[in-house]
Enzyme design. Structure first.
Site, PDB file in Angstrom:
ATOM      1  N   HIS A  76       0.808  -1.225   0.000  1.00 13.54           N
ATOM      2  CA  HIS A  76       0.000   0.000   0.000  1.00 13.54           C
ATOM      3  C   HIS A  76       0.840   1.274   0.000  1.00 13.54           C
ATOM      4  O   HIS A  76       0.366   2.322  -0.438  1.00 13.54           O
ATOM      5  CB  HIS A  76      -0.971  -0.013   1.189  1.00 13.54           C
ATOM      6  CG  HIS A  76      -1.921  -1.173   1.124  1.00 13.54           C
ATOM      7  ND1 HIS A  76      -3.220  -1.048   0.701  1.00 13.54           N
ATOM      8  CD2 HIS A  76      -1.719  -2.495   1.349  1.00 13.54           C
ATOM      9  CE1 HIS A  76      -3.790  -2.246   0.689  1.00 13.54           C
ATOM     10  NE2 HIS A  76      -2.896  -3.141   1.076  1.00 13.54           N
ATOM     11  N   ASP A 161      -7.437  -2.830   3.946  1.00 15.64           N
ATOM     12  CA  ASP A 161      -7.272  -4.244   4.308  1.00 15.64           C
ATOM     13  C   ASP A 161      -7.906  -4.392   5.689  1.00 15.64           C
ATOM     14  O   ASP A 161      -7.597  -3.613   6.579  1.00 15.64           O
ATOM     15  CB  ASP A 161      -5.787  -4.608   4.411  1.00 15.64           C
ATOM     16  CG  ASP A 161      -5.151  -4.869   3.055  1.00 15.64           C
ATOM     17  OD1 ASP A 161      -5.882  -4.847   2.038  1.00 15.64           O
ATOM     18  OD2 ASP A 161      -3.929  -5.080   3.004  1.00 15.64           O
ATOM     19  N   ASP A 193     -11.899  -5.520   0.426  1.00 20.47           N
ATOM     20  CA  ASP A 193     -10.722  -6.403   0.411  1.00 20.47           C
ATOM     21  C   ASP A 193     -11.106  -7.855   0.120  1.00 20.47           C
ATOM     22  O   ASP A 193     -11.901  -8.453   0.838  1.00 20.47           O
ATOM     23  CB  ASP A 193     -10.077  -6.289   1.811  1.00 20.47           C
ATOM     24  CG  ASP A 193      -8.875  -7.191   2.034  1.00 20.47           C
ATOM     25  OD1 ASP A 193      -8.307  -7.695   1.051  1.00 20.47           O
ATOM     26  OD2 ASP A 193      -8.494  -7.347   3.217  1.00 20.47           O
ATOM     27  N   HIS A 362       0.572 -18.300  13.387  1.00 18.92           N
ATOM     28  CA  HIS A 362       0.247 -17.170  12.517  1.00 18.92           C
ATOM     29  C   HIS A 362      -1.246 -17.150  12.213  1.00 18.92           C
ATOM     30  O   HIS A 362      -1.833 -18.195  11.987  1.00 18.92           O
ATOM     31  CB  HIS A 362       1.035 -17.274  11.207  1.00 18.92           C
ATOM     32  CG  HIS A 362       0.729 -16.160  10.236  1.00 18.92           C
ATOM     33  ND1 HIS A 362       1.023 -14.845  10.524  1.00 18.92           N
ATOM     34  CD2 HIS A 362       0.125 -16.157   9.034  1.00 18.92           C
ATOM     35  CE1 HIS A 362       0.626 -14.082   9.513  1.00 18.92           C
ATOM     36  NE2 HIS A 362       0.073 -14.854   8.604  1.00 18.92           N
ATOM     37  N   HIS A 366      -6.573 -10.608   7.093  1.00 15.22           N
ATOM     38  CA  HIS A 366      -7.681 -10.271   6.203  1.00 15.22           C
ATOM     39  C   HIS A 366      -8.922 -11.078   6.571  1.00 15.22           C
ATOM     40  O   HIS A 366      -8.826 -12.219   7.015  1.00 15.22           O
ATOM     41  CB  HIS A 366      -7.310 -10.577   4.748  1.00 15.22           C
ATOM     42  CG  HIS A 366      -6.102  -9.832   4.286  1.00 15.22           C
ATOM     43  ND1 HIS A 366      -6.170  -8.615   3.656  1.00 15.22           N
ATOM     44  CD2 HIS A 366      -4.789 -10.126   4.397  1.00 15.22           C
ATOM     45  CE1 HIS A 366      -4.948  -8.194   3.373  1.00 15.22           C
ATOM     46  NE2 HIS A 366      -4.091  -9.095   3.813  1.00 15.22           N
TER      47      HIS A 366
END
Ligand SMILES: [Zn+2]
Ligand SMILES: [Zn+2]
Length: 552
Positions: A76, A161, A193, A362, A366
């Site tokens: 971005h 996002d 998104d 992890h 999104h």
């Protein structure tokens, strides 16, 4: 269609992951949202980065009122150092985003003269006929926002996002109440998104990762080495929190991580209790189970700290027995092989390696399908346009919109460069502008075109053959037999006979021995044609053939 209309033109980020940039235009006013970069795919040989083609904006420079950046991720902000000097317009963003932008601009010596304005996460600005309202969204970096753009044609909502984590680590949850309010008042267009539109259900909360890290810090017998995206500030915060809880000290390794952490600490987006952060030399002599490293290299980037460590090539850090390496990221598509190789090398060095397929280390930033549907339901837009994603992501997101009752003819799946024109009743794709990839290679921007890339592909596939043809300086006549040198084509010792045969062949077709001046155009074409054909028959390969003339 009634005039004037609102134009929505993606310059990047549609049908690809990365280099997000969206143009919104009404009469004399243009704004751009985001200016990101994309990492090169495997076939873009030798290319460092890819940025959007902004010819459309350059031709309309005096009408651009500003660039608004939704958050500090590379996809971005990463093109700003290259684009801003050409456009020279103000850039609006939240505080942390601005800090990260200035680091990027400074690296490329583009900071002086840049007009960077800070807007609070729920601030408002007016740019020409656009009234723009920021709203906080939850993402994997603090200070991320979405945008509400009030235009004379209607209200446009740009999600940035986002995901809908109700227990985010840092930053605020996505402001659903404001979105619901807008939905009730009527929204013309939603841009949302699509990165994880393939995934059913909800994206798990960051808390899940917090718990996993806590467990690791408590139980790892030795040092813990965590790698993540340097821009994933909230993940770095989680590592610090878990380390502090178990009396471990944390040391950052890798330049981009150190830079980002410094800015985030300065601006208060990253917090560490006194005495937790340490320099490398302060850790000497400490028990291993009190040490945590955070490093770059989650994508297997060849020059990153973790990859160097994995290859025993890092100056200060080596893997020791008892080390636990945590890869707190998933590979960006295209990087899987590099990441897997790094994991293999770390195991070979004796480390315990935890990565997202074997442990909850992890979660992505999104929204998944249920979150995307919830946003669509709250905003209830007249028109919908999926953004940020490959074509399949956009298509699946469009299907989700249909499933919640948005008519098919009011959903627009665009690709980069398409122009969507809207009035309050109808929308239509009315044309296409110049768009595409601008390649950054070393110090140069934009001078690498498709011809250079085609050559690089050809060279990488079948190598090259240089044919040296000697010509008499005075008479211009051919002298002796041509020399043939090759690289990456065949093993010249093994295939000595074939190379020799090709020399004879070139000599024959050029009619050596006959007393005739050599005409370069003729020689060049003749040599290329002859050798292409001969080598292909012999090897089924197509090396690049480069005839050279030397005067003797
Ligand atoms: Zn992002
Ligand atoms: Zn993004």
């Amino acid at each position: 269609m009634a005039k004037p209309r609102l134009k929505i033109i993606p310059l990047g980020g549609l049908s690809e992951i990365g280099k997000n940039m969206m143009v919104i235009e009404y009469e004399n006013d243009i704004i751009a949202i985001d200016a990101g970069l994309m990492f090169p795919s495997a076939e873009m040989l030798g290319i460092d980065l890819v940025i959007p083609d902004i010819s459309y904006l350059l031709e309309r420079r005096e009408r651009i009122r500003g660039i608004i950046i939704t958050h500090g991720h590379e996809d971005h902000v990463g093109a700003l150092p290259y684009l801003l000097p050409q456009l020279n317009v103000p850039v609006y963003s939240t505080k942390l985003t601005r800090g990260l932008i200035s680091v990027k601009l400074k690296e490329r010596k583009a900071l002086s003269g840049a007009n960077l304005k800070v807007v609070p996460p729920n601030g408002k600005i007016t740019l020409g006929k656009f009234r723009i309202e920021f709203f906080p969204v939850c993402h994997s970096i603090p200070d991320a926002v979405g945008l509400v753009i009030h235009t004379p044609v209607g209200t446009v909502v740009h999600s940035g996002d986002f995901k809908l984590d109700y227990t985010p680590v840092s930053g605020k949850p996505t402001d659903l109440s404001r979105l619901a309010q807008l939905g009730a008042q009527g929204v013309l267009l939603l841009l949302s998104d699509s990165t994880y539109a393939e995934l059913p259900g909800y994206t798990p909360s960051e808390r899940v990762v917090g718990e996993a890290l806590d467990n690791i810090m408590a139980n790892a017998p030795g040092r813990v080495i965590v790698t993540t995206f340097s821009s994933l500030v909230s993940r770095v915060q989680q590592v610090i929190d878990a380390a502090a809880k178990h009396q471990r000290r944390v040391c950052f390794v890798g330049r981009s991580l150190i830079d980002t952490a410094r800015i985030a600490l300065e601006l208060g987006y990253l917090n560490a209790p006194d005495g937790v952060l340490a320099q490398l030399d302060e850790l000497r002599g400490m028990p291993h189970n009190k040490i945590v490293f955070v490093t770059t290299g989650s994508q297997g980037e060849p020059t990153s700290a973790l990859v160097r460590i994995a290859n025993r090539d890092h100056r200060q850090l080596h893997i020791l027995r008892g080390d636990t390496v945590v890869i707190s990221a998933t590979p960006v598509p295209g990087n899987e092989a590099l990441v897997n190789q790094t994991v293999d090398n770390l195991f070979k060095q004796g480390a315990q390696v935890l990565y997202s397929t074997v442990a909850q280390v992890h979660v992505h930033g999104h929204g998944s399908q249920e979150e995307l549907k919830l946003l669509l339901n709250l905003v209830k837009p007249t028109f919908f346009m999926p953004i940020h994603g490959e074509y399949r992501h956009l298509t699946l997101h469009a299907k989700l919109a249909e499933s919640i009752g948005i008519p098919k003819d009011k959903i627009f799946v665009l690709e980069d460069g398409d122009i969507l024109e809207l009035n309050p009743q109808a929308g239509k794709i009315t044309g296409k502008i110049t768009s595409g990839n601008v390649y950054v290679d070393g110090l140069s921007v934009g001078d690498i075109g498709s011809v250079v890339l085609r050559d690089r592909r050809m060279l990488s596939r079948d190598g090259m053959v240089v044919v040296i043809i000697a010509v008499n300086r005075q008479t211009g006549k051919l002298v002796g037999y041509p020399d043939i040198v090759s690289r990456g084509f065949v093993d010249t010792r093994e295939d000595k006979d074939m190379i020799e045969e090709s020399r004879q062949l070139v000599a024959r077709v050029l009619d050596h021995g006959r007393d005739r001046p050599a005409e370069w155009g003729f020689i060049n074409t003749k040599v290329k044609d002859t050798l292409h054909k001969f080598y292909y028959e012999q090897t089924k390969r197509r090396p690049m053939i480069l005839p050279f003339m030397v005067k003797v």
